[in-house]
Design a protein around this motif. Structure first.
Motif: not given
Length: 65
Positions: A13-16, A21-22, A60-65
């Motif tokens: 989740a923290a990897d920019p 999309y990935d 989800m941690k990134r804010g996407h369902a």
């Protein structure tokens, strides 16, 4: 095992370098593969279930369902 999943979720989740999309594409590929295996009445590898959980939680941690 649960700690391993949480560590991997946090790392991904923290990897920019990994785009939203990935995550979406990878999760879709894993789900499709699980679907094909299940339809063939073959056992689903536990690693696939684990990676599906990791990808879902990281997304989800990134804010996407």
């Amino acid at each position: 095992m649960k700690t391993d999943i949480k560590v991997e979720v946090d790392r991904l989740a923290a990897d920019p370098r990994i785009t939203d999309y990935d995550f979406w594409r990878s999760l879709k590929n894993v789900n499709n593969e699980i679907f094909h295996i299940a339809n063939s009445n073959e056992p689903i590898p536990f690693d696939m279930i684990r990676w599906r959980a990791i990808l879902k939680q990281a997304r989800m941690k990134r804010g996407h369902a």
